[in-house]
Write a protein that holds these residues in place. Structure first.
Motif, PDB file in Angstrom:
ATOM      1  N   GLU A  31       0.997  -1.179   0.020  1.00 38.81           N
ATOM      2  CA  GLU A  31       0.112   0.090  -0.164  1.00 38.81           C
ATOM      3  C   GLU A  31       0.849   1.195   0.070  1.00 38.81           C
ATOM      4  OE1 GLU A  31      -3.512   0.159   2.536  1.00 38.81           O
ATOM      5  OE2 GLU A  31      -3.241  -1.818   3.174  1.00 38.81           O
ATOM      6  N   LYS A  32       0.678   2.206  -0.847  1.00 38.35           N
ATOM      7  CA  LYS A  32       1.304   3.416  -0.854  1.00 38.35           C
ATOM      8  C   LYS A  32       0.698   4.526   0.133  1.00 38.35           C
ATOM      9  CE  LYS A  32       2.145   4.801  -5.160  1.00 38.35           C
ATOM     10  NZ  LYS A  32       1.735   5.076  -6.499  1.00 38.35           N
ATOM     11  N   PRO A  33       1.466   5.212   0.611  1.00 40.86           N
ATOM     12  CA  PRO A  33       0.813   6.322   1.769  1.00 40.86           C
ATOM     13  C   PRO A  33       0.010   7.282   0.733  1.00 40.86           C
ATOM     14  CG  PRO A  33       3.263   6.500   1.344  1.00 40.86           C
ATOM     15  CD  PRO A  33       2.952   5.181   0.648  1.00 40.86           C
ATOM     16  N   GLU A  34      -0.904   7.993   1.464  1.00 40.78           N
ATOM     17  CA  GLU A  34      -1.579   8.908   0.995  1.00 40.78           C
ATOM     18  C   GLU A  34      -1.034  10.036   0.119  1.00 40.78           C
ATOM     19  OE1 GLU A  34      -5.050   8.895   0.427  1.00 40.78           O
ATOM     20  OE2 GLU A  34      -4.944   7.003   1.502  1.00 40.78           O
ATOM     21  N   GLU A  35      -0.096  10.546   1.056  1.00 37.25           N
ATOM     22  CA  GLU A  35       0.958  11.404   0.424  1.00 37.25           C
ATOM     23  C   GLU A  35       1.461  11.362  -0.963  1.00 37.25           C
ATOM     24  OE1 GLU A  35       3.502   9.697   3.726  1.00 37.25           O
ATOM     25  OE2 GLU A  35       1.325  10.432   3.423  1.00 37.25           O
ATOM     26  N   GLU A  36       1.494   9.748  -1.325  1.00 36.60           N
ATOM     27  CA  GLU A  36       2.035   9.506  -2.556  1.00 36.60           C
ATOM     28  C   GLU A  36       0.749   9.058  -3.587  1.00 36.60           C
ATOM     29  OE1 GLU A  36       5.077   6.412  -2.242  1.00 36.60           O
ATOM     30  OE2 GLU A  36       6.007   7.440  -0.744  1.00 36.60           O
ATOM     31  N   GLY A  37      -0.214   9.345  -3.129  1.00 34.50           N
ATOM     32  CA  GLY A  37      -1.416   9.162  -3.952  1.00 34.50           C
ATOM     33  C   GLY A  37      -2.367   8.048  -3.673  1.00 34.50           C
ATOM     34  N   GLY A  38      -1.892   6.985  -2.676  1.00 32.14           N
ATOM     35  CA  GLY A  38      -2.607   6.068  -2.280  1.00 32.14           C
ATOM     36  C   GLY A  38      -2.230   4.922  -3.327  1.00 32.14           C
ATOM     37  N   GLY A  39      -3.236   3.846  -3.264  1.00 30.90           N
ATOM     38  CA  GLY A  39      -3.153   2.647  -4.088  1.00 30.90           C
ATOM     39  C   GLY A  39      -2.069   1.835  -3.656  1.00 30.90           C
ATOM     40  N   PHE A  40      -1.658   0.871  -4.815  1.00 32.72           N
ATOM     41  CA  PHE A  40      -0.594  -0.149  -4.175  1.00 32.72           C
ATOM     42  C   PHE A  40       0.657   0.054  -5.408  1.00 32.72           C
ATOM     43  CE2 PHE A  40      -4.946  -1.659  -3.289  1.00 32.72           C
ATOM     44  CZ  PHE A  40      -4.560  -2.241  -1.922  1.00 32.72           C
ATOM     45  N   SER A  41       1.489  -0.457  -4.787  1.00 30.32           N
ATOM     46  CA  SER A  41       2.893  -0.441  -5.585  1.00 30.32           C
ATOM     47  C   SER A  41       3.673  -1.856  -5.611  1.00 30.32           C
ATOM     48  CB  SER A  41       3.815   0.473  -4.829  1.00 30.32           C
ATOM     49  OG  SER A  41       5.138   0.264  -5.345  1.00 30.32           O
ATOM     50  N   GLY A  42       3.904  -2.029  -6.994  1.00 31.58           N
ATOM     51  CA  GLY A  42       4.511  -3.183  -7.263  1.00 31.58           C
ATOM     52  C   GLY A  42       6.200  -3.084  -7.198  1.00 31.58           C
ATOM     53  N   LYS A  43       6.469  -2.403  -6.562  1.00 31.33           N
ATOM     54  CA  LYS A  43       8.266  -1.825  -6.766  1.00 31.33           C
ATOM     55  C   LYS A  43       9.002  -3.191  -6.082  1.00 31.33           C
ATOM     56  CE  LYS A  43      11.555   1.153  -4.439  1.00 31.33           C
ATOM     57  NZ  LYS A  43      11.620   2.378  -3.296  1.00 31.33           N
ATOM     58  N   GLU A  44       8.557  -4.014  -5.422  1.00 31.14           N
ATOM     59  CA  GLU A  44       9.205  -5.150  -4.914  1.00 31.14           C
ATOM     60  C   GLU A  44       9.793  -5.990  -6.167  1.00 31.14           C
ATOM     61  OE1 GLU A  44       8.805  -7.863  -1.067  1.00 31.14           O
ATOM     62  OE2 GLU A  44       7.484  -8.241  -2.612  1.00 31.14           O
ATOM     63  N   TRP A  45       8.711  -6.245  -7.035  1.00 33.74           N
ATOM     64  CA  TRP A  45       9.011  -7.107  -8.331  1.00 33.74           C
ATOM     65  C   TRP A  45       9.793  -6.325  -9.285  1.00 33.74           C
ATOM     66  CZ3 TRP A  45      10.100 -10.486 -11.405  1.00 33.74           C
ATOM     67  CH2 TRP A  45      10.109 -10.372 -12.854  1.00 33.74           C
ATOM     68  N   PHE A  46       9.215  -4.977  -9.397  1.00 34.43           N
ATOM     69  CA  PHE A  46      10.055  -4.258 -10.498  1.00 34.43           C
ATOM     70  C   PHE A  46      11.536  -3.905 -10.262  1.00 34.43           C
ATOM     71  CE2 PHE A  46       5.674  -2.920 -11.198  1.00 34.43           C
ATOM     72  CZ  PHE A  46       5.483  -3.553 -12.402  1.00 34.43           C
ATOM     73  N   THR A  47      11.825  -3.986  -8.862  1.00 34.92           N
ATOM     74  CA  THR A  47      13.171  -3.812  -8.520  1.00 34.92           C
ATOM     75  C   THR A  47      13.984  -5.390  -8.969  1.00 34.92           C
ATOM     76  OG1 THR A  47      12.666  -2.533  -6.645  1.00 34.92           O
ATOM     77  CG2 THR A  47      14.935  -3.594  -6.633  1.00 34.92           C
ATOM     78  N   GLU A  48      13.449  -6.291  -8.525  1.00 32.15           N
ATOM     79  CA  GLU A  48      13.913  -7.572  -9.042  1.00 32.15           C
ATOM     80  C   GLU A  48      13.916  -7.893 -10.310  1.00 32.15           C
ATOM     81  OE1 GLU A  48      15.410 -11.460  -8.494  1.00 32.15           O
ATOM     82  OE2 GLU A  48      15.242  -9.745  -7.165  1.00 32.15           O
ATOM     83  N   LYS A  49      12.857  -7.455 -11.166  1.00 29.58           N
ATOM     84  CA  LYS A  49      12.869  -7.474 -12.835  1.00 29.58           C
ATOM     85  C   LYS A  49      13.947  -6.952 -13.225  1.00 29.58           C
ATOM     86  CE  LYS A  49       9.716  -6.871 -16.569  1.00 29.58           C
ATOM     87  NZ  LYS A  49       8.292  -6.251 -17.037  1.00 29.58           N
ATOM     88  N   ALA A  50      14.557  -5.706 -13.160  1.00 30.16           N
ATOM     89  CA  ALA A  50      15.429  -4.983 -13.536  1.00 30.16           C
ATOM     90  C   ALA A  50      16.554  -5.746 -13.401  1.00 30.16           C
ATOM     91  CB  ALA A  50      15.868  -3.481 -12.694  1.00 30.16           C
ATOM     92  N   ALA A  51      17.140  -6.549 -12.393  1.00 29.25           N
ATOM     93  CA  ALA A  51      18.200  -7.413 -12.000  1.00 29.25           C
ATOM     94  C   ALA A  51      18.137  -8.606 -13.108  1.00 29.25           C
ATOM     95  CB  ALA A  51      18.220  -7.793 -10.688  1.00 29.25           C
ATOM     96  N   MET A  52      16.704  -9.181 -13.001  1.00 32.68           N
ATOM     97  CA  MET A  52      16.787 -10.375 -13.791  1.00 32.68           C
ATOM     98  C   MET A  52      16.945 -10.123 -15.115  1.00 32.68           C
ATOM     99  SD  MET A  52      13.497 -12.570 -12.168  1.00 32.68           S
ATOM    100  CE  MET A  52      13.702 -13.694 -13.659  1.00 32.68           C
ATOM    101  N   LYS A  53      16.611  -9.137 -15.769  1.00 30.45           N
ATOM    102  CA  LYS A  53      16.805  -8.793 -17.103  1.00 30.45           C
ATOM    103  C   LYS A  53      18.170  -8.843 -17.785  1.00 30.45           C
ATOM    104  CE  LYS A  53      12.665  -6.019 -18.552  1.00 30.45           C
ATOM    105  NZ  LYS A  53      12.391  -4.482 -18.942  1.00 30.45           N
ATOM    106  N   LEU A  54      19.097  -8.911 -16.867  1.00 30.74           N
ATOM    107  CA  LEU A  54      20.724  -9.118 -17.307  1.00 30.74           C
ATOM    108  C   LEU A  54      20.690 -10.723 -17.450  1.00 30.74           C
ATOM    109  CD1 LEU A  54      22.313  -7.046 -14.482  1.00 30.74           C
ATOM    110  CD2 LEU A  54      21.798  -6.527 -16.858  1.00 30.74           C
ATOM    111  N   ARG A  55      19.854 -11.400 -16.938  1.00 22.76           N
ATOM    112  CA  ARG A  55      19.729 -13.007 -17.402  1.00 22.76           C
ATOM    113  C   ARG A  55      18.832 -13.293 -18.533  1.00 22.76           C
ATOM    114  NH1 ARG A  55      19.466 -16.102 -11.526  1.00 22.76           N
ATOM    115  NH2 ARG A  55      20.152 -17.739 -12.950  1.00 22.76           N
ATOM    116  N   ASN A  56      17.682 -12.582 -18.497  1.00 16.90           N
ATOM    117  CA  ASN A  56      16.725 -12.967 -19.570  1.00 16.90           C
ATOM    118  C   ASN A  56      16.090 -11.693 -19.758  1.00 16.90           C
ATOM    119  OD1 ASN A  56      14.913 -13.737 -21.313  1.00 16.90           O
ATOM    120  ND2 ASN A  56      14.265 -15.614 -19.842  1.00 16.90           N
TER     121      ASN A  56
END
Length: 748
Positions: free
Chosen positions: A522-547
Motif C-alpha cells: 500500500e502506498k501512503p496517501e501523500e504518494e497518492g494511495g493505491g498499491f505499488s509493485g516496486k518489490e517485483w520491478f526492482t527484481e525484474k531490472a536485475a533479472m533482465k540481465l539474465r533474460n
C-alpha cells in the motif's frame, strides 16, 4: 511332487558306478571325498554333503556327490566326520555297510552319544566352509542325510554364509533323544536359510508338510518346504534297493528335487547387508548404487556404542566400516564394496578400459576427501572452518575438482565415464551432496558455484527417479538435505493466479521448489494511495540481465531463467514427464495451453476491470465461457474424447497427467469459487466431463501436498486491486487489512 527328468540321472544309479572325484585332506585336517573344481572366472558354488551313519564311503553317497557336482555345484565335499567309527566303520568312518541299525539300535545310540558333536560342527564343518570360501565359493549349500542332516542344521544355525539346506531323512530329534539337547522345533527356529525336507514313511510326521518342524522352518523362511515319499523307508536315497522299480523311481525323483531346489537358490541374488553409521559418509555411494540398480539390501545403521560392541565381538573385518555382508561373507573397504555393488547392478563397466576410468574417478575422489582429514581433529570450530577454507583454495582440491568439471564439460552424454550412468557418477554426486550439506564447518552449499558442470551433474543425478524417490522418503534428515535436487524457483505475485498451476505441477512431481512471491504494498496517501509493485520491478531490472524477456511468472532452474506462462508449463512438462508420450499428445498439450491462456485472459479482464455492476460482469463472464461456442464446451469435448479412448476422466490426455491439467484445474477452481461467492451456477455444472475432472484430478494422491499447503489454502486468487478474490477464499481485500499471505515465500 513333479520334478524334471535330468538326462543322465540313470548313470549315477548304476550298481557299478565308480566315483569321479578323489580323496584329499583339506586345511583343518578334514579328510574328504572331493569332486569338481573352482571355475577360473564367474561365481563359484559349493556343496557340503554330510553323510549318514555309514560315512563318506557308504552306500551311494559318492554317486550323489558326483550327481550334485554335475547339475548344481562347482565343488562338492563329502567329509569323513563320524570317527572314531563303530566296528571299524565303512573305510574308517561311521558304521559298517552291513550294520543293522534296527536290531542294534541301542548299540548305535550308545556310539552316537560318544561322538564329538561339537568338534564335528565347530571344527570340521567350519573348516569345510572356510575352505570353500577360500576357493571362491560365494554360494554354499549343505545337504545332510540322516544324522548328517542334524549336523547340517547345527552348522547352518551358526553360519549365515549357508545359502540353503537339503535334509534327506531328517534326524533333528536325535539331539534331544540322545543328549538331552534342544527339541527339533527349537533347532529349526535357529535356521534362517530355506530348507528342503525329503522324508520317508517312517520319518516322524513332524518333518512332513504341516508338521511342527516343517512349519517352524517355514516361519523362519517361507521358501522352506517338505516333500514326503510315502512308500519309502528311511535311508532309501543312499541305500534303497534299486532293482525295485518303485525305489528306483523315488530315488531318482528325490535327487532331482534336490537339484531343482539347490539350483533355484544358487541362482537367487545374494542376500546383502550394508553396515555403517547413520551419516552418508563412505557408504552412501553403495546405498545409492544398490537402490538405483533395484537390488534389495538391509541398510543397517549403527551407533558408536553398537560399533564398539561389534568390534569387541569380532563381528567386523579388520575393524572397519563400511562393511557389506554378501550371503554372510564380509567385505570391507568402501571402494571395493561400491565396485562389487556396481558389478552386481550393471553400473560398473565390463569393458576393461572404462572400468579403469571408473576406478580412476573413485581413487581421485578418495584423494580429494583425504585433503580434509587433518581438519577433522581440530577441536576449535573456527580454526577447523578456516583450515577447510584453505583446503578449498588449495592446488590439490582445485586441480582434482577442475578435472571433474572439465571432464563433464566435454562429455556429450552428461556422464563421467562412457555414455551411461556408472558408480563414478553416483560417487561424485554423493561426495558433492554431502560436502554441500553443511555438516563440515567451513564448507557450504556454495562449494560448487565456480563449477557449473558439476552443479548440473549433481542436479541431474539427484533427479534420477530412483534417487529422487529415495530421498523423498528421508524427510527431516538434515544430513541429506542437499542430496535432493536444487529447488526450482517459481516467481509470481503473492497470489495464486498464473503461478498456481506451476506450483501445483512441480509439487505433483515431487520436486523441491522455492517460491518467491512478490507483494503489492500500500502506498501512503501523500504518494497518492493505491498499491505499488516496486518489490517485483526492482527484481525484474536485475533479472533482465539474465533474460531480457523477464516477467511474471518465471522459473529459475540452475542457470536457466524461463518466463511466460506457457513456456514455463512446457519446460516443467518436459522436465517431469508431463508433456505427453507421443508427438500428437505434445501438440495437444500446446493447443490446450493456448485455449486456457485465452480463458485466463478473459478472467483477468473481469477481475482487474472497472465495473459498475460486478455481479453482472461475473455473470457475463461465465455465460461467455459456457456458451456453446465458448472455451469450456471445447475443453469438455476434449475430456469426453479422452474418456472414450480409455481414460477415467481424471486427465486431459486420458490415462496420464500433463501440464494442461494443472492449468485447467487451477483456473476452473477459481471460477467455481467465484460462482459460489456471487451465487451463480458453477461453470462446470452443465459439463459432466469437466465436473468429473475437477473431482478426480484433485483426488490424485500426488496433488495432496499442494492442496494441503498454504500456497493453495491461504493465498488469494488475485491481487489486491482485483474486484474478486483479492483476499483468501474469494474474499475482497480492503486497504489497511492484514495480509499474512504476503509472507508465504520459501521452500516447499
Amino acid at each position: 511332487m513333479a520334478s524334471p527328468l535330468l538326462p543322465d540321472t540313470q548313470s549315477y544309479l548304476c550298481a557299478t558306478y565308480v566315483g569321479k572325484g578323489h580323496e584329499e585332506t583339506v586345511p583343518g585336517g578334514v579328510q574328504c571325498y572331493i569332486v569338481g573344481r573352482s571355475p577360473h572366472d564367474g561365481p563359484c558354488r559349493g556343496v557340503v554333503l554330510l553323510p549318514d551313519i555309514r560315512g563318506f564311503q557308504g552306500g551311494r553317497i559318492r554317486a550323489v556327490a558326483d550327481f550334485l557336482a554335475r547339475y548344481t555345484a562347482d565343488i562338492v565335499l563329502v567329509p569323513k566326520l563320524l570317527a572314531p567309527p563303530l566296528d571299524r566303520g565303512t573305510q574308517g568312518d561311521g558304521v559298517p555297510e552291513d550294520f543293522d541299525d534296527v536290531d542294534q539300535q541301542d548299540r548305535l545310540h550308545a556310539w552316537l552319544r560318544l561322538l564329538p558333536w561339537k568338534e564335528c560342527v565347530d571344527h570340521k564343518i567350519h573348516s569345510l566352509l572356510v575352505h570353500l570360501k577360500a576357493l571362491g565359493a560365494s554360494k554354499i549349500a549343505l545337504v545332510g542325510c540322516g544324522v548328517g542332516g542334524l549336523l547340517a542344521t547345527l552348522a547352518a544355525a551358526t553360519n549365515p554364509t549357508v545359502s540353503c539346506l537339503c535334509l534327506i531323512s531328517p534326524s533333528l530329534h536325535l539331539l534331544e533323544l540322545l543328549l538331552g539337547g534342544p527339541s527339533p522345533e527349537a533347532l529349526a527356529a535357529r535356521v534362517s536359510s530355506p530348507v528342503l525336507l525329503l522324508s520317508a514313511r517312517d520319518d516322524s510326521r513332524t518333518y512332513w508338510p504341516g508338521g511342527t518342524v516343517t512349519d517352524t522352518f517355514r516361519q523362519r523362511n517361507l521358501e522352506s518346504r517338505s516333500e514326503p515319499f510315502a512308500e519309502m523307508r528311511r535311508g532309501f536315497v543312499l541305500h534303497g534297493e534299486l532293482h525295485n522299480a518303485t525305489v528306483h523311481r523315488d530315488v531318482r525323483q528325490a535327487l532331482e528335487l534336490a537339484v531343482v531346489f539347490l539350483k533355484e537358490h544358487f541362482r537367487k541374488p545374494p542376500k546383502l547387508r550394508l553396515t555403517y553409521f547413520s551419516i552418508p559418509g563412505r557408504a552412501e555411494m553403495t546405498r545409492l548404487t544398490l537402490i538405483v540398480g533395484g537390488v534389495a539390501f538391509e541398510d543397517r545403521r549403527v551407533t558408536r556404542g553398537q560399533w564398539e560392541e561389534m568390534k569387541s565381538r569380532g563381528d567386523v573385518t579388520v575393524q572397519q566400516l563400511p562393511m557389506l555382508e554378501v550371503d554372510g561373507h564380509k567385505l570391507c573397504q568402501s571402494k571395493a564394496i561400491v565396485r562389487y555393488a556396481g558389478r552386481l547392478t550393471g553400473l560398473y563397466p565390463s569393458d576393461p578400459f572404462l572400468g579403469a576410468e571408473v576406478d580412476m574417478v573413485l581413487d581421485m575422489l578418495f584423494d580429494r576427501l583425504q585433503l580434509f582429514t587433518p581438519t577433522v581433529s581440530i577441536e576449535n570450530p573456527l580454526a577447523a572452518a578456516t583450515s577447510r577454507q584453505t583446503v578449498l583454495k588449495s592446488d590439490g582440491f582445485c586441480r582434482l575438482t577442475g578435472f571433474f568439471e572439465d571432464r563433464l564439460c566435454h562429455s556429450a552424454s552428461g556422464f563421467l565415464v562412457g555414455g551411461r550412468l556408472t558408480v563414478a557418477d553416483i560417487a561424485l554426486y554423493a561426495d558433492h551432496s554431502a560436502l554441500c550439506g553443511g555438516w563440515l564447518d567451513g564448507i557450504d552449499e556454495k562449494l560448487l558455484e565456480p563449477y557449473p558442470n558439476l552443479q548440473r551433474h549433481r542436479n541431474f543425478i539427484a533427479s534420477l527417479p530412483a534417487i529422487k524417490v529415495h530421498y523423498v522418503k528421508v524427510q527431516g534428515d538434515s544430513l541429506r538435505a542437499k542430496f535432493k535436487p536444487d529447488p526450482i524457483v517459481i516467481g509470481y505475485w503473492s497470489i495464486q493466479g498464473l503461478g498456481a498451476g506451476l506450483r501445483m505441477m512441480a509439487m505433483y512431481a515431487g520436486a523441491p521448489i522455492r517460491v518467491e512471491n512478490f507483494k503489492l504494498t500500500e502506498k501512503p496517501e501523500e504518494e497518492g494511495g493505491g498499491f505499488s509493485g516496486k518489490e517485483w520491478f526492482t527484481e525484474k531490472a536485475a533479472m533482465k540481465l539474465r533474460n531480457p524477456l523477464s516477467n511474471l511468472p518465471f522459473l529459475i532452474d540452475g542457470e536457466l531463467v524461463i518466463c511466460q506462462s506457457n513456456a514455463c508449463y512446457a519446460y516443467l512438462g518436459r522436465k517431469f514427464g508431463l508433456w505427453g508420450d507421443t508427438p500428437l499428445e505434445q501438440i495437444l498439450c500446446e493447443e490446450l495451453l493456448g485455449e486456457l491462456s485465452d480463458l485466463k485472459s478473459l478472467n483477468s479482464a473481469f477481475v482487474y476491470g472497472q465495473h459498475d455492476d460486478v455481479l453482472g460482469a461475473a455473470a457475463q463472464l461465465l455465460a461467455k465461457l459456457t456458451h456453446k461456442n465458448g472455451i469450456l464446451p471445447k475443453i469438455d469435448a476434449t475430456l469426453r474424447e479422452s474418456t472414450e479412448k480409455g481414460g477415467a476422466g481424471a486427465f486431459l490426455l486420458g490415462t496420464h497427467a500433463s501440464a494442461p491439467d494443472f492449468a485447467l484445474w487451477t483456473i476452473l477452481h477459481q471460477l467455481q469459487v467465484m460462482a459460489r461467492v456471487f451465487d451463480l451456477p458453477s461453470p462446470s455444472s452443465t459439463f459432466p466431463h469437466l465436473d468429473v475432472f475437477m473431482r478426480l484430478f484433485a483426488a490424485q494422491p500426488e496433488n495432496s501436498k499442494y492442496l494441503d499447503s498454504p500456497l493453495h489454502t491461504q493465498l488469494p486468487f488475485n491481487n489486491k486491486t482485483a474486484c474478486f478474490g483479492s483476499a483468501p477464499d474469494g474474499a475482497t481485500f480492503h486497504p489497511g487489512m492484514p495480509a499474512p499471505f504476503d509472507q508465504l515465500s520459501g521452500l516447499y
